[in-house]
Design a protein around this motif. Structure first.
Motif, mmCIF file in Angstrom:
data_model
loop_
_atom_site.group_PDB
_atom_site.id
_atom_site.type_symbol
_atom_site.label_atom_id
_atom_site.label_comp_id
_atom_site.label_asym_id
_atom_site.label_seq_id
_atom_site.Cartn_x
_atom_site.Cartn_y
_atom_site.Cartn_z
ATOM 1 N N HIS A 182 0.893 -1.567 0.132
ATOM 2 C CA HIS A 182 0.196 0.037 -0.142
ATOM 3 C C HIS A 182 0.381 1.233 0.038
ATOM 4 O O HIS A 182 2.219 1.047 0.322
ATOM 5 C CB HIS A 182 -1.230 0.063 1.516
ATOM 6 N N ILE A 183 0.564 1.985 -0.620
ATOM 7 C CA ILE A 183 1.437 3.768 -0.061
ATOM 8 C C ILE A 183 0.380 4.504 0.472
ATOM 9 O O ILE A 183 -0.823 5.022 0.690
ATOM 10 C CB ILE A 183 0.779 4.716 -1.719
ATOM 11 N N ASP A 184 0.419 5.171 1.720
ATOM 12 C CA ASP A 184 0.369 5.886 2.831
ATOM 13 C C ASP A 184 0.608 7.001 2.281
ATOM 14 O O ASP A 184 0.816 7.908 0.803
ATOM 15 C CB ASP A 184 1.696 5.947 3.479
ATOM 16 N N THR A 185 -0.270 8.025 2.883
ATOM 17 C CA THR A 185 -1.156 9.327 2.464
ATOM 18 C C THR A 185 0.281 10.171 2.202
ATOM 19 O O THR A 185 0.397 10.988 1.227
ATOM 20 C CB THR A 185 -1.616 10.130 3.020
ATOM 21 N N SER A 186 1.314 10.238 3.267
ATOM 22 C CA SER A 186 2.259 11.337 3.016
ATOM 23 C C SER A 186 3.118 10.464 1.375
ATOM 24 O O SER A 186 3.724 10.895 0.770
ATOM 25 C CB SER A 186 3.964 10.963 3.975
ATOM 26 N N GLU A 187 3.195 9.681 1.383
ATOM 27 C CA GLU A 187 4.202 9.082 0.047
ATOM 28 C C GLU A 187 2.989 8.993 -0.579
ATOM 29 O O GLU A 187 4.118 9.502 -2.423
ATOM 30 C CB GLU A 187 4.324 7.203 0.068
ATOM 31 N N GLN A 188 1.599 8.838 -1.663
ATOM 32 C CA GLN A 188 0.975 9.326 -1.544
ATOM 33 C C GLN A 188 0.847 11.033 -2.992
ATOM 34 O O GLN A 188 1.443 11.326 -3.487
ATOM 35 C CB GLN A 188 -0.287 8.822 -1.807
ATOM 36 N N HIS A 189 0.636 11.522 -1.284
ATOM 37 C CA HIS A 189 1.563 12.692 -1.422
ATOM 38 C C HIS A 189 2.734 13.699 -2.562
ATOM 39 O O HIS A 189 2.388 14.455 -3.344
ATOM 40 C CB HIS A 189 0.682 13.971 -0.496
ATOM 41 N N MET A 190 4.016 13.067 -2.152
ATOM 42 C CA MET A 190 4.932 12.984 -2.487
ATOM 43 C C MET A 190 5.222 12.444 -4.023
ATOM 44 O O MET A 190 6.038 13.034 -5.042
ATOM 45 C CB MET A 190 6.355 12.516 -2.074
ATOM 46 N N LEU A 191 4.354 11.385 -4.271
ATOM 47 C CA LEU A 191 4.564 10.920 -5.792
ATOM 48 C C LEU A 191 3.632 11.565 -6.153
ATOM 49 O O LEU A 191 4.009 12.037 -7.802
ATOM 50 C CB LEU A 191 3.746 9.431 -5.966
ATOM 51 N N ILE A 192 2.592 12.148 -6.341
ATOM 52 C CA ILE A 192 1.388 12.784 -7.150
ATOM 53 C C ILE A 192 2.559 14.602 -7.573
ATOM 54 O O ILE A 192 2.710 14.394 -8.373
ATOM 55 C CB ILE A 192 0.976 14.078 -6.504
ATOM 56 N N GLU A 193 3.277 14.970 -6.578
ATOM 57 C CA GLU A 193 3.921 16.088 -6.792
ATOM 58 C C GLU A 193 5.161 15.845 -7.608
ATOM 59 O O GLU A 193 4.949 16.334 -8.434
ATOM 60 C CB GLU A 193 4.719 16.669 -5.221
ATOM 61 N N LEU A 194 5.552 14.410 -7.440
ATOM 62 C CA LEU A 194 6.894 14.617 -8.045
ATOM 63 C C LEU A 194 6.328 13.985 -9.245
ATOM 64 O O LEU A 194 7.131 14.604 -10.026
ATOM 65 C CB LEU A 194 7.736 12.857 -7.953
ATOM 66 N N ALA A 195 5.364 13.595 -9.823
ATOM 67 C CA ALA A 195 4.861 13.181 -11.109
ATOM 68 C C ALA A 195 4.240 14.806 -11.697
ATOM 69 O O ALA A 195 4.471 14.950 -13.370
ATOM 70 C CB ALA A 195 3.477 12.282 -11.397
#
Length: 231
Positions: free
Chosen positions: A204-217
């Protein structure tokens, strides 16, 4: 697995903050955060033009002046760190040789004729691993296993060395802005897939990792995989 030893690019490095002026200096700002019965000491690393890095260092001094007092140890240490960062910010100057050293550490060549994509993968992976303030052995081993599958020339020793030096790395977002100019579209996609695979490795992807990946994309201008964008 892909040979990622050379990826060509045509742009020069710009400050990741203003994205106009060239890279000219680096700085590391120490800080302390008091939490009543506990405290945290850390460093933030900045690379950019002199004006922007000065603002970052002075802003860190200001933040410490606001929230750096809430424990006995922090109360004793914080005045020295505030003064250090204020003086560092005021007297900051160009450090072209330090910029060159920092770019080399990050796996980004100054002339941008060729880049070491695997080194960039190391750098962003370590930056993401340390984003929550902790560097755990399980996360390191996970990143190594995935890296060996994605990068043909993945070197565990080099990766571990960068893990040990993780406090000297800029923030993940700042790195991504720099790397956007250093990578072509294929290179950006490979690096992002590596980071996404690390984030999803435990199922699973936790919320902080998800937000970071969205920002990186967004920064790297690549399409966000559906599984990353799902809430």
């Amino acid at each position: 697995m892909m040979d990622t030893s050379e990826f060509h690019t045509t742009q020069e490095h710009q400050c990741p903050y203003c994205q106009r002026a060239p890279l000219a200096t680096v700085a590391t700002a120490p800080y302390v955060r008091g939490m009543l019965l506990a405290y945290q000491i850390g460093h933030k690393s900045f690379i950019g033009c002199v004006a922007c890095v000065r603002k970052k260092v002075l802003a860190e001094a200001g933040l410490s002046a606001l929230i750096g007092w809430f424990s006995i140890t922090a109360l004793l240490i914080n005045p020295f760190l505030i003064v250090y960062n204020l003086l560092q910010g005021v007297f900051l100057r160009e450090k072209r040789n330090k910029v060159s050293q920092k770019l080399q550490e990050l796996g980004i060549p100054e002339n941008l004729e060729t880049i070491d994509l695997t080194s960039i993968g190391y750098t962003l992976a370590v930056s993401m691993i340390k984003a929550d303030g902790k560097v755990e052995e399980a996360e390191i081993e996970m990143a190594e296993k995935i890296g060996e599958r994605i990068f043909e020339d993945f070197d565990e020793a080099k990766f571990r060395l960068l893990v040990q030096e993780n406090k000297r790395l800029p923030a993940t977002k700042d790195l991504a802005i720099l790397l956007k100019d250093a990578l072509n579209q294929e290179g950006r996609t490979i690096v992002f897939e590596y980071l996404a695979a690390i984030a999803q490795a435990d199922g699973h992807i936790d919320t902080s990792e998800q937000h970071m990946l969205i920002e990186l994309a967004r920064i790297l201008e690549i399409s966000l995989p559906q599984q990353v964008g799902e809430e």
